[in-house]
Every structure is written in structure tokens, then in C-alpha cells.
Design a protein around this motif. Structure first.
Motif, PDB file in Angstrom:
ATOM      1  N   PHE A 280      35.277  37.077 -56.344  1.00 30.25           N
ATOM      2  CA  PHE A 280      36.681  37.256 -56.004  1.00 30.25           C
ATOM      3  C   PHE A 280      36.870  38.506 -55.145  1.00 30.25           C
ATOM      4  CE2 PHE A 280      35.920  39.355 -60.050  1.00 30.25           C
ATOM      5  CZ  PHE A 280      36.527  40.583 -59.906  1.00 30.25           C
TER       6      PHE A 280
ATOM      7  N   LYS B 203      39.842  41.268 -53.992  1.00 31.41           N
ATOM      8  CA  LYS B 203      41.182  41.790 -54.268  1.00 31.41           C
ATOM      9  C   LYS B 203      41.855  42.104 -52.942  1.00 31.41           C
ATOM     10  CE  LYS B 203      43.729  44.975 -57.235  1.00 31.41           C
ATOM     11  NZ  LYS B 203      44.486  43.864 -57.819  1.00 31.41           N
TER      12      LYS B 203
ATOM     13  N   GLN C 153      48.319  38.450 -48.853  1.00 36.15           N
ATOM     14  CA  GLN C 153      48.676  38.104 -50.221  1.00 36.15           C
ATOM     15  C   GLN C 153      49.387  36.760 -50.334  1.00 36.15           C
ATOM     16  OE1 GLN C 153      50.795  41.433 -51.883  1.00 36.15           O
ATOM     17  NE2 GLN C 153      49.061  42.832 -51.715  1.00 36.15           N
TER      18      GLN C 153
ATOM     19  N   HIS D 282      43.871  31.286 -53.937  1.00 38.80           N
ATOM     20  CA  HIS D 282      44.570  32.575 -53.976  1.00 38.80           C
ATOM     21  C   HIS D 282      45.446  32.653 -55.216  1.00 38.80           C
ATOM     22  CE1 HIS D 282      46.400  36.254 -52.595  1.00 38.80           C
ATOM     23  NE2 HIS D 282      47.605  35.730 -52.744  1.00 38.80           N
ATOM     24  N   ASP D 283      45.351  33.758 -55.927  1.00 39.73           N
ATOM     25  CA  ASP D 283      46.188  34.026 -57.098  1.00 39.73           C
ATOM     26  C   ASP D 283      47.198  35.099 -56.703  1.00 39.73           C
ATOM     27  OD1 ASP D 283      47.353  34.893 -59.467  1.00 39.73           O
ATOM     28  OD2 ASP D 283      45.526  34.594 -60.638  1.00 39.73           O
TER      29      ASP D 283
ATOM     30  N   GLN E 178      49.752  36.332 -58.247  1.00 36.12           N
ATOM     31  CA  GLN E 178      50.142  37.261 -59.301  1.00 36.12           C
ATOM     32  C   GLN E 178      49.155  38.411 -59.441  1.00 36.12           C
ATOM     33  OE1 GLN E 178      50.596  34.738 -62.750  1.00 36.12           O
ATOM     34  NE2 GLN E 178      52.729  34.262 -62.251  1.00 36.12           N
ATOM     35  N   LYS E 179      47.869  38.106 -59.285  1.00 38.81           N
ATOM     36  CA  LYS E 179      46.839  39.138 -59.410  1.00 38.81           C
ATOM     37  C   LYS E 179      46.372  39.669 -58.058  1.00 38.81           C
ATOM     38  CE  LYS E 179      44.997  37.195 -63.713  1.00 38.81           C
ATOM     39  NZ  LYS E 179      43.787  36.642 -64.377  1.00 38.81           N
ATOM     40  N   ASN E 180      46.884  39.079 -56.974  1.00 37.91           N
ATOM     41  CA  ASN E 180      46.443  39.448 -55.623  1.00 37.91           C
ATOM     42  C   ASN E 180      44.929  39.310 -55.482  1.00 37.91           C
ATOM     43  OD1 ASN E 180      49.018  40.004 -54.689  1.00 37.91           O
ATOM     44  ND2 ASN E 180      48.915  42.152 -55.281  1.00 37.91           N
ATOM     45  N   LEU E 181      44.411  38.161 -55.936  1.00 37.48           N
ATOM     46  CA  LEU E 181      42.980  37.902 -55.875  1.00 37.48           C
ATOM     47  C   LEU E 181      42.707  36.627 -55.086  1.00 37.48           C
ATOM     48  CD1 LEU E 181      41.810  38.572 -59.547  1.00 37.48           C
ATOM     49  CD2 LEU E 181      41.539  40.075 -57.579  1.00 37.48           C
ATOM     50  N   ASP E 182      41.653  36.654 -54.285  1.00 40.54           N
ATOM     51  CA  ASP E 182      41.125  35.453 -53.640  1.00 40.54           C
ATOM     52  C   ASP E 182      39.840  35.074 -54.366  1.00 40.54           C
ATOM     53  OD1 ASP E 182      41.949  36.428 -50.213  1.00 40.54           O
ATOM     54  OD2 ASP E 182      43.150  35.525 -51.791  1.00 40.54           O
TER      55      ASP E 182
END
Length: 239
Positions: A150, A152, A159, A200-201, A203-207
Motif C-alpha cells: 500500500f 499512503k 486522494q 483507493h481507500d 478514508q485512510k488515504n491509502l492506495d
């Protein structure tokens, strides 16, 4: 030694039909040539007398093969039972914009799991460049065929969707493992990989990315095998 089971006749045809139906990726290598690509089986004639199957030819495949005196191709793929399958075809032709390859005499099923996946230590990272900026991806697990990790995201423009896209090819990748059995960092270089999954998430700003290794030098492959085996031993020691 790895034991192999030969699959022939109707069983072989049924297996190839399943590979076509499930759109399984096959790694293909021209025997005696520095040419290796990914492909899929796209058609198997229903006529019982037919002796060929049709693949989706890579962009440069027809041009490359037309310059050769023979068309011998070595295939391998990960089967529905997660075991490795291998076969070789001899001869091919191109008709109606199709790449038609002769059926193999048999397919070998190797009694080993080629793509055994194992968790990696914290701080195992994958590095690559995007728009002249080095991206750092935190890895969660790895196998001989690929890895999952992942990224960030910090910039607002990044985002809303993944920075990299599904089916995108990436080159010159470095994977850094934080330590080996002697406490030293280890590095494995991958020439080329393709992104098979990109999510892409917000809420967590994660790919989240799943990478499949397309090209890796033999010495780097041996190093990766050793690292995976070492991680497996450490995992078993902790159980």
C-alpha cells in the motif's frame, strides 16, 4: 527433485478449455530466444479434428516469430489448484489475424506450489519512480510471482483515485527487505511488473496495489527464492 504428472488426451483439452474460460495468464518464452511475454488462450476450436489453439498475441509476437526458422514456445501458468503447469508447443501459423499454435503432446503438472505467498517483515518496501518522483510502497506479502502493498497518499489530487492504474506496466523496481538472518538489509531488483489490482481507500488515504512480476533476472530470482524460504523458516519457528 520436483515430481511431475503428465496430462494428456481429453484431460489436457479440458484443462486448456478451463484455462481459456477463466482467462488464466500464461507466461510464454520462445525457445532459444531472449523473448518472454504474457498471453491468454482466446479460442479452442470445437472441431474434434482440430490440432491447434489460438492465443492473444503480444504486440511484437508475429513480427518476431516471422523472422525465425522454428516456432517452439515454452508455456507455464498457475493452475486452478495453485500448482505450476508447463508445456511446449512446436510450430505455429497465422491465419485470419489469429496466432494458431499446435497442441502440445502433454502438459506437465509440477507437484510444487510456485506462487507460495508469505507475509513480509514490517518496513519491507518497494521503490519505483513516477513522474521523476520516487514512490515508496509498504509491502504486506510476497511470492515468486508478485507482491501486495500500500501507498499512503498525501497530496489532495492523489486522494481521489490510485496514483497507478490497473494493468499499468512499471519498470526498474527495487524491493528492500529490512534484514536477513545476519541482520543485513537485502535488495531484489525487478525489471518489469504489471499492476493487477489497484484500489483507493479515501478514508485512510491509502492506495492498495497487487503487482505481478513480468521480468526478473535469474540471479535476482534466486535471491528472492532464498528470502522467501528464509521468511518461511522464521514463520514456522514462531508457530
Amino acid at each position: 527433485m520436483t515430481e511431475a504428472e503428465k496430462i494428456q488426451g481429453k484431460k489436457m483439452i479440458r484443462l486448456m478449455e478451463q484455462v481459456q474460460r477463466e482467462k488464466t495468464l500464461l507466461s510464454m518464452r520462445l525457445v532459444g530466444q531472449n523473448y518472454e511475454r504474457l498471453t491468454m488462450i482466446i479460442r479452442i476450436p470445437k472441431d474434434k479434428n482440430s490440432s491447434f489453439f489460438v492465443i492473444d498475441p503480444p504486440r511484437d509476437f508475429i513480427n518476431t516469430v516471422s523472422k525465425l526458422s522454428t516456432c517452439d514456445i515454452r508455456f507455464n501458468f498457475n493452475g486452478p489448484d495453485n500448482l505450476e503447469y508447463i508445456f511446449t508447443t512446436l510450430g505455429c501459423k497465422f491465419e485470419h489475424n489469429e496466432a494458431q499454435l499446435n497442441f502440445p503432446d502433454y502438459i506437465e503438472r509440477l507437484q510444487r506450489r510456485r506462487h507460495f505467498r508469505i507475509s513480509v517483515p514490517i518496513d519491507t518496501k518497494l521503490f519505483l519512480e513516477s513522474d521523476q518522483t520516487q514512490q515508496e510502497i509498504n509491502l504486506t506479502n510476497i511470492s515468486m510471482s508478485g507482491t501486495l502493498g500500500f501507498l499512503k497518499t498525501f497530496k489532495v489530487k492523489d486522494q481521489e483515485k490510485p496514483i497507478f492504474n490497473k494493468e499499468e506496466y512499471l519498470k526498474n523496481i527495487k524491493i528492500i527487505f529490512p534484514f536477513d538472518t545476519k541482520g543485513n538489509k537485502q535488495e531484489v531488483k525487478v525489471n518489469k511488473a504489471i499492476i493487477r489490482r489497484a484500489e483507493h481507500d479515501p478514508q485512510k488515504n491509502l492506495d492498495l496495489y497487487a503487482f505481478e512480476f513480468v521480468s526478473i533476472d535469474r540471479d535476482q530470482e534466486k535471491m528472492l527464492i532464498k528470502i522467501i524460504y528464509d521468511l518461511q523458516r522464521l514463520f514456522l519457528q514462531k508457530k
